[in-house]
Motif scaffolding. Sequence first.
Motif, PDB file in Angstrom:
ATOM      1  N   LEU A 160     -20.423  -5.700 -86.263  1.00  0.00           N
ATOM      2  CA  LEU A 160     -20.921  -7.055 -86.027  1.00  0.00           C
ATOM      3  C   LEU A 160     -21.322  -7.802 -87.303  1.00  0.00           C
ATOM      4  CD1 LEU A 160     -23.057  -6.577 -82.786  1.00  0.00           C
ATOM      5  CD2 LEU A 160     -20.842  -7.726 -83.004  1.00  0.00           C
ATOM      6  N   TYR A 161     -21.320  -7.125 -88.434  1.00  0.00           N
ATOM      7  CA  TYR A 161     -21.612  -7.839 -89.674  1.00  0.00           C
ATOM      8  C   TYR A 161     -20.440  -8.732 -90.096  1.00  0.00           C
ATOM      9  CZ  TYR A 161     -25.962  -5.346 -90.384  1.00  0.00           C
ATOM     10  OH  TYR A 161     -27.243  -4.880 -90.235  1.00  0.00           O
ATOM     11  N   CYS A 162     -19.268  -8.502 -89.500  1.00  0.00           N
ATOM     12  CA  CYS A 162     -18.145  -9.409 -89.732  1.00  0.00           C
ATOM     13  C   CYS A 162     -17.520  -9.723 -88.372  1.00  0.00           C
ATOM     14  CB  CYS A 162     -17.153  -8.847 -90.752  1.00  0.00           C
ATOM     15  SG  CYS A 162     -16.493  -7.196 -90.388  1.00  0.00           S
ATOM     16  N   ARG A 222     -26.339 -11.609 -95.710  1.00  0.00           N
ATOM     17  CA  ARG A 222     -26.476 -10.461 -94.812  1.00  0.00           C
ATOM     18  C   ARG A 222     -26.213  -9.130 -95.526  1.00  0.00           C
ATOM     19  NH1 ARG A 222     -24.366 -10.302 -89.041  1.00  0.00           N
ATOM     20  NH2 ARG A 222     -26.369  -9.226 -88.891  1.00  0.00           N
ATOM     21  N   MET A 223     -25.872  -9.205 -96.801  1.00  0.00           N
ATOM     22  CA  MET A 223     -25.489  -7.989 -97.516  1.00  0.00           C
ATOM     23  C   MET A 223     -26.623  -6.977 -97.602  1.00  0.00           C
ATOM     24  SD  MET A 223     -22.924  -6.463 -98.887  1.00  0.00           S
ATOM     25  CE  MET A 223     -21.749  -7.792 -99.201  1.00  0.00           C
ATOM     26  N   ASP A 224     -27.809  -7.420 -97.939  1.00  0.00           N
ATOM     27  CA  ASP A 224     -28.935  -6.481 -98.046  1.00  0.00           C
ATOM     28  C   ASP A 224     -29.198  -5.789 -96.712  1.00  0.00           C
ATOM     29  OD1 ASP A 224     -29.277  -7.058-100.700  1.00  0.00           O
ATOM     30  OD2 ASP A 224     -30.942  -8.448-100.398  1.00  0.00           O
ATOM     31  N   ASP A 225     -29.108  -6.533 -95.623  1.00  0.00           N
ATOM     32  CA  ASP A 225     -29.327  -5.958 -94.300  1.00  0.00           C
ATOM     33  C   ASP A 225     -28.225  -4.959 -93.958  1.00  0.00           C
ATOM     34  OD1 ASP A 225     -30.800  -5.849 -91.791  1.00  0.00           O
ATOM     35  OD2 ASP A 225     -29.052  -6.832 -90.912  1.00  0.00           O
ATOM     36  N   ILE A 272     -12.353  -5.996 -99.272  1.00  0.00           N
ATOM     37  CA  ILE A 272     -12.484  -7.163-100.150  1.00  0.00           C
ATOM     38  C   ILE A 272     -11.118  -7.815-100.351  1.00  0.00           C
ATOM     39  CG2 ILE A 272     -13.357  -7.995-102.350  1.00  0.00           C
ATOM     40  CD1 ILE A 272     -14.868  -5.293-102.584  1.00  0.00           C
ATOM     41  N   ASP A 273     -11.059  -9.102-100.103  1.00  0.00           N
ATOM     42  CA  ASP A 273      -9.805  -9.839-100.226  1.00  0.00           C
ATOM     43  C   ASP A 273      -9.474 -10.209-101.666  1.00  0.00           C
ATOM     44  OD1 ASP A 273      -8.227 -11.642 -97.803  1.00  0.00           O
ATOM     45  OD2 ASP A 273      -9.734 -10.164 -97.249  1.00  0.00           O
ATOM     46  N   ALA A 324     -15.683  -8.421 -96.756  1.00  0.00           N
ATOM     47  CA  ALA A 324     -16.589  -8.924 -97.785  1.00  0.00           C
ATOM     48  C   ALA A 324     -16.662 -10.452 -97.765  1.00  0.00           C
ATOM     49  CB  ALA A 324     -16.116  -8.457 -99.158  1.00  0.00           C
ATOM     50  N   PRO A 325     -17.743 -11.002 -98.271  1.00  0.00           N
ATOM     51  CA  PRO A 325     -17.868 -12.462 -98.331  1.00  0.00           C
ATOM     52  C   PRO A 325     -16.759 -13.101 -99.166  1.00  0.00           C
ATOM     53  CG  PRO A 325     -19.992 -11.409 -98.733  1.00  0.00           C
ATOM     54  CD  PRO A 325     -18.961 -10.324 -98.760  1.00  0.00           C
ATOM     55  N   LEU A 326     -16.381 -14.291 -98.776  1.00  0.00           N
ATOM     56  CA  LEU A 326     -15.426 -15.118 -99.512  1.00  0.00           C
ATOM     57  C   LEU A 326     -16.179 -16.312-100.101  1.00  0.00           C
ATOM     58  CD1 LEU A 326     -12.479 -14.959 -96.972  1.00  0.00           C
ATOM     59  CD2 LEU A 326     -12.340 -14.241 -99.368  1.00  0.00           C
TER      60      LEU A 326
END
Length: 279
Positions: free
Chosen positions: A12-14, A55-58, A82-83, A41-43
Amino acid sequence: MTNLTNYHSHCLYCDGRANMEDFIRFAISEGFTSYGISSHAPLPFSTAWTMEWDRMDDYLSEFSRLKKKYADKIELAIGLEIDYLNEESNPSLPCFQKLPLDYRIGSVHMLYSPEGKIVDIDTPADLFRQLVDKHFDGDLDSVVHLYYKNLLRMVELGGFDIVGHADKMHYNASCYRPGLLDEPWYDALVRKYFTAIAEYGYIVEINTKSYHDLGTFYPNKRYFSFLKELGIRVQVNSDAHYPERINNGRAEALAALKKAGFTSVAEWHNGKWEERKIE
Protein backbone atom coordinates in the motif's frame (compact mmCIF):
# COMPACT_ATOMS: atom_id res chain seq x y z
CA MET A 1 7.99 -26.50 -3.48
CA THR A 2 11.50 -25.23 -2.81
CA ASN A 3 13.21 -21.98 -3.83
CA LEU A 4 10.33 -20.11 -2.23
CA THR A 5 11.49 -16.51 -2.38
CA ASN A 6 10.26 -13.27 -3.92
CA TYR A 7 11.89 -9.84 -4.02
CA HIS A 8 9.55 -7.86 -6.27
CA SER A 9 6.28 -6.93 -4.58
CA HIS A 10 4.21 -3.79 -4.09
CA CYS A 11 2.19 -2.96 -0.99
CA LEU A 12 0.00 0.00 0.00
CA TYR A 13 2.96 2.37 0.06
CA CYS A 14 2.63 2.47 -3.73
CA ASP A 15 0.12 0.67 -5.97
CA GLY A 16 -0.08 -2.62 -4.08
CA ARG A 17 -3.44 -3.81 -2.81
CA ALA A 18 -2.56 -4.85 0.76
CA ASN A 19 -0.37 -3.67 3.57
CA MET A 20 3.21 -4.79 4.04
CA GLU A 21 2.42 -7.18 6.86
CA ASP A 22 -0.25 -8.98 4.83
CA PHE A 23 2.36 -9.88 2.20
CA ILE A 24 4.82 -11.09 4.82
CA ARG A 25 2.24 -13.16 6.67
CA PHE A 26 1.11 -14.79 3.45
CA ALA A 27 4.72 -15.55 2.49
CA ILE A 28 5.23 -17.26 5.85
CA SER A 29 2.03 -19.26 5.43
CA GLU A 30 3.28 -20.46 2.03
CA GLY A 31 6.61 -21.58 3.44
CA PHE A 32 8.80 -18.87 1.92
CA THR A 33 12.32 -18.72 3.33
CA SER A 34 13.00 -15.09 2.40
CA TYR A 35 10.96 -12.21 1.07
CA GLY A 36 11.54 -8.66 -0.13
CA ILE A 37 9.33 -5.57 -0.34
CA SER A 38 10.10 -3.25 -3.26
CA SER A 39 7.68 -0.34 -3.53
CA HIS A 40 7.82 1.98 -6.54
CA ALA A 41 10.29 4.73 -5.68
CA PRO A 42 9.27 8.39 -5.80
CA LEU A 43 9.46 10.22 -9.12
CA PRO A 44 9.97 13.97 -9.66
CA PHE A 45 6.18 14.24 -10.05
CA SER A 46 3.18 12.59 -8.40
CA THR A 47 1.60 9.49 -9.88
CA ALA A 48 -1.08 7.03 -8.80
CA TRP A 49 1.44 4.18 -8.60
CA THR A 50 4.60 5.52 -6.93
CA MET A 51 5.48 6.33 -3.36
CA GLU A 52 5.91 9.93 -2.23
CA TRP A 53 9.09 11.02 -0.46
CA ASP A 54 7.14 12.05 2.64
CA ARG A 55 6.24 8.38 3.22
CA MET A 56 9.78 7.03 2.96
CA ASP A 57 10.62 7.21 6.66
CA ASP A 58 7.38 5.41 7.52
CA TYR A 59 8.09 2.77 4.86
CA LEU A 60 11.51 2.05 6.30
CA SER A 61 10.40 2.05 9.94
CA GLU A 62 7.40 -0.20 9.26
CA PHE A 63 9.69 -2.68 7.54
CA SER A 64 12.12 -2.54 10.47
CA ARG A 65 9.25 -3.30 12.86
CA LEU A 66 8.09 -6.28 10.81
CA LYS A 67 11.59 -7.62 10.30
CA LYS A 68 12.00 -7.84 14.05
CA LYS A 69 8.52 -9.23 14.61
CA TYR A 70 8.97 -12.10 12.17
CA ALA A 71 12.71 -12.67 12.55
CA ASP A 72 12.22 -16.25 13.74
CA LYS A 73 9.92 -17.14 10.82
CA ILE A 74 11.38 -15.61 7.64
CA GLU A 75 14.32 -13.55 6.42
CA LEU A 76 13.11 -10.19 5.15
CA ALA A 77 14.75 -7.61 2.91
CA ILE A 78 13.77 -4.07 2.00
CA GLY A 79 14.19 -2.54 -1.44
CA LEU A 80 12.75 -0.12 -3.97
CA GLU A 81 11.87 -0.41 -7.63
CA ILE A 82 13.45 2.72 -9.07
CA ASP A 83 12.64 4.04 -12.52
CA TYR A 84 15.11 5.25 -15.09
CA LEU A 85 13.46 8.32 -16.59
CA ASN A 86 16.44 10.43 -17.65
CA GLU A 87 19.83 11.64 -16.42
CA GLU A 88 18.14 13.56 -13.59
CA SER A 89 15.89 10.73 -12.42
CA ASN A 90 17.32 7.21 -12.17
CA PRO A 91 18.56 4.63 -9.64
CA SER A 92 22.10 6.03 -9.47
CA LEU A 93 21.08 9.31 -7.83
CA PRO A 94 22.45 10.03 -4.32
CA CYS A 95 18.93 10.41 -2.91
CA PHE A 96 18.35 6.70 -3.61
CA GLN A 97 21.86 5.51 -2.84
CA LYS A 98 21.88 6.97 0.68
CA LEU A 99 18.73 5.11 1.74
CA PRO A 100 19.32 2.13 4.07
CA LEU A 101 18.05 -0.47 1.60
CA ASP A 102 19.08 -4.09 1.14
CA TYR A 103 18.66 -3.93 -2.64
CA ARG A 104 17.32 -1.87 -5.53
CA ILE A 105 15.49 -2.87 -8.70
CA GLY A 106 16.07 -0.80 -11.84
CA SER A 107 13.16 -0.54 -14.29
CA VAL A 108 11.78 1.46 -17.18
CA HIS A 109 8.03 2.12 -17.30
CA MET A 110 7.85 5.46 -19.09
CA LEU A 111 9.26 7.18 -22.18
CA TYR A 112 9.34 10.76 -23.39
CA SER A 113 7.40 11.36 -26.59
CA PRO A 114 8.91 13.53 -29.38
CA GLU A 115 6.92 16.46 -27.93
CA GLY A 116 8.47 15.89 -24.50
CA LYS A 117 5.40 14.35 -22.90
CA ILE A 118 5.93 11.52 -20.43
CA VAL A 119 4.11 8.42 -21.65
CA ASP A 120 3.57 5.35 -19.49
CA ILE A 121 4.12 2.43 -21.87
CA ASP A 122 3.72 -0.25 -19.19
CA THR A 123 0.04 -0.72 -19.98
CA PRO A 124 -2.33 -3.35 -21.38
CA ALA A 125 -1.68 -4.08 -25.07
CA ASP A 126 -4.75 -2.29 -26.39
CA LEU A 127 -3.86 0.92 -24.53
CA PHE A 128 -0.23 0.58 -25.61
CA ARG A 129 -1.38 0.64 -29.23
CA GLN A 130 -3.38 3.80 -28.62
CA LEU A 131 -0.44 5.51 -26.90
CA VAL A 132 2.00 4.63 -29.70
CA ASP A 133 -0.43 5.92 -32.31
CA LYS A 134 -1.22 9.10 -30.39
CA HIS A 135 2.18 10.12 -29.01
CA PHE A 136 4.63 8.50 -31.45
CA ASP A 137 2.64 8.71 -34.70
CA GLY A 138 2.41 4.93 -34.85
CA ASP A 139 6.19 4.55 -35.17
CA LEU A 140 6.64 1.37 -33.18
CA ASP A 141 10.27 1.00 -34.26
CA SER A 142 11.21 4.34 -32.70
CA VAL A 143 9.42 3.42 -29.47
CA VAL A 144 11.26 0.11 -29.23
CA HIS A 145 14.62 1.75 -29.97
CA LEU A 146 13.99 4.44 -27.35
CA TYR A 147 12.97 1.83 -24.79
CA TYR A 148 16.19 -0.15 -25.23
CA LYS A 149 18.27 3.01 -25.37
CA ASN A 150 16.92 3.96 -21.95
CA LEU A 151 17.45 0.47 -20.59
CA LEU A 152 21.06 0.50 -21.74
CA ARG A 153 21.64 3.90 -20.18
CA MET A 154 20.11 2.67 -16.93
CA VAL A 155 22.54 -0.27 -16.98
CA GLU A 156 25.48 2.08 -17.61
CA LEU A 157 24.59 4.44 -14.77
CA GLY A 158 23.95 1.63 -12.29
CA GLY A 159 22.88 2.09 -8.71
CA PHE A 160 20.76 -1.04 -8.54
CA ASP A 161 21.13 -4.81 -8.08
CA ILE A 162 18.30 -6.36 -10.09
CA VAL A 163 17.05 -5.60 -13.60
CA GLY A 164 13.28 -5.36 -13.32
CA HIS A 165 11.08 -7.17 -15.88
CA ALA A 166 13.72 -7.10 -18.61
CA ASP A 167 12.28 -6.66 -22.13
CA LYS A 168 8.75 -6.26 -20.75
CA MET A 169 7.75 -4.31 -23.85
CA HIS A 170 8.12 -7.44 -25.98
CA TYR A 171 4.54 -8.52 -25.33
CA ASN A 172 2.90 -5.20 -26.18
CA ALA A 173 5.17 -4.59 -29.14
CA SER A 174 4.50 -8.03 -30.60
CA CYS A 175 0.76 -7.49 -30.15
CA TYR A 176 1.11 -4.21 -32.02
CA ARG A 177 3.06 -5.91 -34.81
CA PRO A 178 2.95 -9.71 -34.82
CA GLY A 179 6.26 -11.24 -35.82
CA LEU A 180 8.33 -8.39 -34.39
CA LEU A 181 10.25 -10.68 -32.05
CA ASP A 182 11.63 -12.58 -35.05
CA GLU A 183 12.84 -9.48 -36.86
CA PRO A 184 16.69 -9.48 -36.80
CA TRP A 185 17.03 -5.85 -35.68
CA TYR A 186 14.81 -6.50 -32.66
CA ASP A 187 16.71 -9.62 -31.67
CA ALA A 188 19.98 -7.68 -31.98
CA LEU A 189 18.69 -4.96 -29.63
CA VAL A 190 17.72 -7.48 -26.98
CA ARG A 191 21.00 -9.35 -27.20
CA LYS A 192 22.99 -6.13 -26.94
CA TYR A 193 21.00 -5.25 -23.83
CA PHE A 194 21.59 -8.59 -22.13
CA THR A 195 25.27 -8.51 -23.06
CA ALA A 196 25.59 -5.15 -21.28
CA ILE A 197 23.78 -6.54 -18.23
CA ALA A 198 26.29 -9.39 -18.11
CA GLU A 199 29.24 -6.98 -18.37
CA TYR A 200 27.96 -4.95 -15.40
CA GLY A 201 27.05 -8.01 -13.34
CA TYR A 202 23.41 -7.37 -12.51
CA ILE A 203 20.90 -10.01 -11.49
CA VAL A 204 18.04 -10.50 -13.97
CA GLU A 205 14.68 -11.35 -12.49
CA ILE A 206 12.42 -13.78 -14.27
CA ASN A 207 9.26 -11.78 -13.73
CA THR A 208 6.25 -14.08 -13.56
CA LYS A 209 3.53 -11.46 -13.07
CA SER A 210 1.85 -12.03 -16.44
CA TYR A 211 2.50 -15.75 -16.87
CA HIS A 212 -0.93 -17.02 -15.91
CA ASP A 213 -2.76 -14.24 -17.75
CA LEU A 214 -0.64 -13.77 -20.87
CA GLY A 215 1.51 -16.89 -20.99
CA THR A 216 4.82 -15.04 -20.96
CA PHE A 217 7.72 -14.24 -18.67
CA TYR A 218 9.80 -11.06 -18.63
CA PRO A 219 12.33 -11.59 -20.11
CA ASN A 220 10.92 -13.76 -22.88
CA LYS A 221 11.70 -17.43 -22.38
CA ARG A 222 13.43 -17.57 -25.76
CA TYR A 223 16.36 -15.69 -24.17
CA PHE A 224 16.85 -17.88 -21.10
CA SER A 225 19.57 -19.93 -22.82
CA PHE A 226 21.33 -16.74 -23.90
CA LEU A 227 21.30 -15.47 -20.31
CA LYS A 228 22.89 -18.74 -19.28
CA GLU A 229 25.57 -18.43 -21.97
CA LEU A 230 26.39 -14.93 -20.73
CA GLY A 231 26.74 -16.14 -17.15
CA ILE A 232 24.00 -13.85 -15.85
CA ARG A 233 22.61 -14.60 -12.41
CA VAL A 234 18.83 -14.96 -12.29
CA GLN A 235 16.04 -15.09 -9.73
CA VAL A 236 12.29 -15.64 -9.91
CA ASN A 237 10.05 -12.76 -8.81
CA SER A 238 6.29 -12.41 -9.15
CA ASP A 239 5.97 -8.59 -9.10
CA ALA A 240 2.95 -9.19 -6.87
CA HIS A 241 0.44 -6.48 -6.03
CA TYR A 242 -1.78 -8.93 -4.11
CA PRO A 243 -0.49 -11.26 -1.36
CA GLU A 244 -2.12 -14.32 -2.89
CA ARG A 245 -0.13 -13.82 -6.11
CA ILE A 246 3.37 -13.91 -4.64
CA ASN A 247 3.91 -17.47 -5.88
CA ASN A 248 2.28 -17.13 -9.31
CA GLY A 249 4.27 -18.76 -12.11
CA ARG A 250 7.20 -19.75 -9.89
CA ALA A 251 7.17 -23.47 -10.65
CA GLU A 252 6.88 -22.84 -14.38
CA ALA A 253 9.71 -20.31 -14.34
CA LEU A 254 12.04 -22.58 -12.38
CA ALA A 255 11.28 -25.44 -14.77
CA ALA A 256 12.01 -23.23 -17.78
CA LEU A 257 15.29 -22.08 -16.22
CA LYS A 258 16.36 -25.66 -15.58
CA LYS A 259 15.53 -26.55 -19.19
CA ALA A 260 17.74 -23.66 -20.33
CA GLY A 261 20.65 -25.01 -18.29
CA PHE A 262 20.41 -23.03 -15.06
CA THR A 263 21.16 -24.94 -11.87
CA SER A 264 20.78 -22.12 -9.34
CA VAL A 265 19.00 -18.86 -8.62
CA ALA A 266 20.01 -15.81 -6.57
CA GLU A 267 18.29 -15.67 -3.20
CA TRP A 268 18.63 -13.35 -0.18
CA HIS A 269 20.03 -15.30 2.75
CA ASN A 270 22.21 -14.23 5.67
CA GLY A 271 21.94 -10.61 4.59
CA LYS A 272 23.36 -11.08 1.09
CA TRP A 273 22.68 -12.58 -2.33
CA GLU A 274 23.59 -16.26 -2.50
CA GLU A 275 23.26 -18.80 -5.28
CA ARG A 276 20.89 -21.58 -4.24
CA LYS A 277 20.38 -24.79 -6.19
CA ILE A 278 17.14 -25.13 -8.13
CA GLU A 279 15.51 -28.15 -6.54
